[in-house]
Design an enzyme around this catalytic site. Structure first.
Site, PDB file in Angstrom:
ATOM      1  CG  HIS A   1     -15.533  80.674 -18.728  1.00  0.00           C
ATOM      2  ND1 HIS A   1     -14.996  81.843 -19.370  1.00  0.00           N
ATOM      3  CD2 HIS A   1     -14.385  79.902 -18.022  1.00  0.00           C
ATOM      4  CE1 HIS A   1     -14.058  81.883 -19.590  1.00  0.00           C
ATOM      5  NE2 HIS A   1     -13.424  80.827 -18.679  1.00  0.00           N
ATOM      6  CG  ASN A   2     -16.885  84.397 -21.766  1.00  0.00           C
ATOM      7  OD1 ASN A   2     -16.472  83.431 -21.400  1.00  0.00           O
ATOM      8  ND2 ASN A   2     -16.994  84.826 -23.088  1.00  0.00           N
TER       9      ASN A   2
ATOM     10  CB  SER B   1     -12.671  79.346 -22.162  1.00  0.00           C
ATOM     11  OG  SER B   1     -11.952  80.481 -21.561  1.00  0.00           O
TER      12      SER B   1
ATOM     13  CD  GLU C   1     -13.314  86.358 -19.917  1.00  0.00           C
ATOM     14  OE1 GLU C   1     -13.286  85.147 -19.971  1.00  0.00           O
ATOM     15  OE2 GLU C   1     -13.259  87.087 -20.799  1.00  0.00           O
TER      16      GLU C   1
ATOM     17  CE  LYS D   1     -15.574  80.554 -23.385  1.00  0.00           C
ATOM     18  NZ  LYS D   1     -15.675  81.934 -23.894  1.00  0.00           N
TER      19      LYS D   1
HETATM   20  C1  6PG Z   1     -12.450  83.041 -23.525  1.00  0.00           C
HETATM   21  C2  6PG Z   1     -12.850  84.571 -23.450  1.00  0.00           C
HETATM   22  C3  6PG Z   1     -13.151  84.891 -24.921  1.00  0.00           C
HETATM   23  C4  6PG Z   1     -13.084  86.441 -25.394  1.00  0.00           C
HETATM   24  C5  6PG Z   1     -14.371  87.031 -24.857  1.00  0.00           C
HETATM   25  C6  6PG Z   1     -14.090  88.294 -24.069  1.00  0.00           C
HETATM   26  O1  6PG Z   1     -13.168  82.479 -22.323  1.00  0.00           O
HETATM   27  O2  6PG Z   1     -11.643  82.894 -24.250  1.00  0.00           O
HETATM   28  O3  6PG Z   1     -13.899  85.007 -22.655  1.00  0.00           O
HETATM   29  O4  6PG Z   1     -14.336  84.235 -25.179  1.00  0.00           O
HETATM   30  O5  6PG Z   1     -12.187  87.043 -24.866  1.00  0.00           O
HETATM   31  O6  6PG Z   1     -15.375  86.999 -25.906  1.00  0.00           O
HETATM   32  O7  6PG Z   1     -15.305  89.146 -24.210  1.00  0.00           O
HETATM   33  P1  6PG Z   1     -15.566  90.705 -24.152  1.00  0.00           P
HETATM   34  O8  6PG Z   1     -14.882  90.922 -25.531  1.00  0.00           O
HETATM   35  O9  6PG Z   1     -16.941  90.610 -24.014  1.00  0.00           O
HETATM   36  O10 6PG Z   1     -14.515  91.146 -23.167  1.00  0.00           O
END
Ligand code: 6PG
Length: 484
Positions: free
Chosen positions: A190-191, A133, A194, A187
């Site tokens: 985590h997303n 990430s 996010e 991960k």
């Molecule tokens: C990270 C982000 C990365 C990416 C995601 C965004 O941890 O660096 O999460 O993995 O930006 O894929 O996801 P979306 O395009 O689904 O918002």
């Protein structure tokens, strides 16, 4: 005389921005890096543009690439998750030898990682699914890395990953998460967090913008100020940047000219689906995924606006702007706390289900830097799990409980005000309901059990004695014990 060939300690396959930034990061930190891309132009471009930044060994075939790696060979795949990853894995398995390590650094679905690990292990190679990430910038200057896979691979890989990871207070933001799919699972969550974090920030913005009619630049200042306190985080910081930005084409606030239809690549959706499968309510994450979906239903939204749906705004005399801003800050903080609490619940549930033994303290540690959800707040989360690794829920930690004392009333006021104003706050509101559900002494689930027994003889348990019971609803309504 035998020729001694300079070999690479790590290789990167796939040199789009993330892959080439990661390769450069390895090189910047003293590693000799083998690089390969299916179309050689990208490899050549990397060497032409950045070859002088460190020691690279470029290859134009996968066989040469593998031959340029020192043993046990270590190659990180940075290609699109899915079929492309499978294709590269089989090429590498073919070209590599027993004990070599293949690392998938993409956003792969953890169940794919579990499958791949089995397949690769059957051929005597190691497979490590590693969540990475931090976006493009993180890949270059220090990401947070979440590797799964066999523990013995970590012994080999650990030092090299530590050399490129972000670092907070002398601790690198990488550690072995657990076997097979554990890294990619973590991960994924985590997303999901996010997504929820971004959505609660979005809801706060919506309230300040359309509830208080503040301009984006003024809201940018508010976010900048919030970034000095409990909410101090990367996402709040970039929010201020985005809100302060003017559109280079028109000079209008950029946020006003961006189409309000949020995209997604799927990791948040996976987190929500997995929460449903595990029976773990990750309501904040799921609402955030649905909110992106709703925003993108542009035709339906246009029809709803044209259809003149009644707003039913309740005018209760308006709010005091300064007090409202502070209330919104607290509501954001409280909702964010719920999102993290639920995310950690999901990680525990997944870890229990797959026997991964994931330690929440590790996550709170390696998410403090490098990753998209990095925040000061993660220090508190780490302290919470340090004090009690078996916390039944993050919000039950004494520090966070104390915070909630201060947050709860502003949070209720904000959800009520948003409702009266007719402004959508799906994560603020559903998180508050989740919170109240956890607190509730009695839930209407008792009634639901009664209904289920009524129409389907699905039986129920009692509060006052052991056993499984049923009411003879269609006859004399007597009570029977079905497990007697
Ligand atoms: C990270 C982000 C990365 C990416 C995601 C965004 O941890 O660096 O999460 O993995 O930006 O894929 O996801 P979306 O395009 O689904 O918002």
């Amino acid at each position: 005389m035998t020729e001694t060939k300079n070999l690479a300690s790590i290789g990167v396959v796939g040199l789009a921005v993330m892959g080439s930034n990661l390769a450069r990061n390895f090189a910047h930190n003293g590693n000799t890096v083998a690089v390969y891309n299916r179309s050689p132009e990208k490899t050549r471009a990397l060497i032409a543009d950045h070859g002088d930044e460190g020691s690279f060994i470029p290859s134009e075939t996968i066989e040469d690439f593998v031959a340029s790696l020192e043993r046990p060979r270590k190659a990180i795949i940075m290609v699109q998750a899915g079929k492309a990853t499978d294709a590269v894995i089989s090429q590498l398995v073919e070209a590599m030898d027993e004990g070599d390590i293949i690392i998938d650094g993409g956003n792969s679905l953890y169940t794919d990682t579990i499958r791949r690990e089995k397949e690769v292990a059957a051929k005597g190679r190691h497979f490590v699914g590693a969540g990475i990430s931090g976006g493009e910038e993180g890949a270059l200057n220090g990401p947070s890395i979440m590797p799964g896979g066999p523990k013995e691979s970590w012994e080999t890989l650990g030092p090299i990953l530590e050399s490129i990871a972000a670092n907070v207070d002398g601790t690198p933001c990488v550690t072995h998460i657990g076997p097979d799919g554990a890294g990619h699972f973590v991960k994924m969550v985590h997303n999901g967090i996010e997504y929820a974090d971004m959505q609660v920030i979005g809801e706060a913005y919506q309230l300040l913008r359309y509830g208080l009619n503040l301009e984006p630049a003024a809201i940018a200042d508010i976010f900048r100020e919030w970034n000095q306190g409990d909410l101090d985080s990367y996402l709040i910081e970039i929010t201020a940047e985005v809100l302060a930005q003017k559109d280079p084409a028109t000079g209008a606030p950029l946020v006003d000219v961006i189409l309000d239809a949020a995209g997604q690549k799927g990791t948040g959706r996976w987190t929500a689906i997995n929460g449903l499968e595990l029976g773990t309510p990750v309501t904040a994450i799921a609402e955030a995924v649905f909110a992106r979906g709703l925003s993108s239903a542009t035709a339906q939204r246009a029809a709803a606006q044209e259809g003149g749906l009644p707003a039913g705004i309740i005018d209760d005399g308006g709010v005091d702007p300064d007090e409202f801003v502070e209330d919104v800050r607290r509501a954001l903080y409280a909702s964010k706390l719920i999102a993290y609490s639920q995310g950690f619940d999901e990680i525990k549930a997944g870890s229990d289900q797959y026997g991964w033994d994931v330690d929440p303290r590790d996550l709170a540690t390696i998410w403090r830097g490098g990753c998209i959800i990095r925040a000061k707040f993660l220090n508190r989360i780490r302290e919470a799990y340090d004090t009690n690794p078996e916390l039944p829920a993050l919000i039950l930690d004494p520090y966070f409980k104390g915070e909630l004392e201060d947050l709860i009333q502003p949070w209720r006021r904000v959800v009520a005000a948003a409702t009266h104003m007719g402004l959508p706050v799906p994560v603020f509101a559903s998180s508050l309901s989740y919170y109240d559900s956890l607190r509730a002494e009695r839930l209407p689930a008792a009634l639901i059990q009664g209904q289920r027994d009524f129409f389907g003889a699905h039986t129920f348990k009692r509060t006052d004695r052991e056993g499984t019971f049923h009411i003879e609803w269609s006859t004399d309504r007597s009570l029977t014990q079905t497990d007697a």
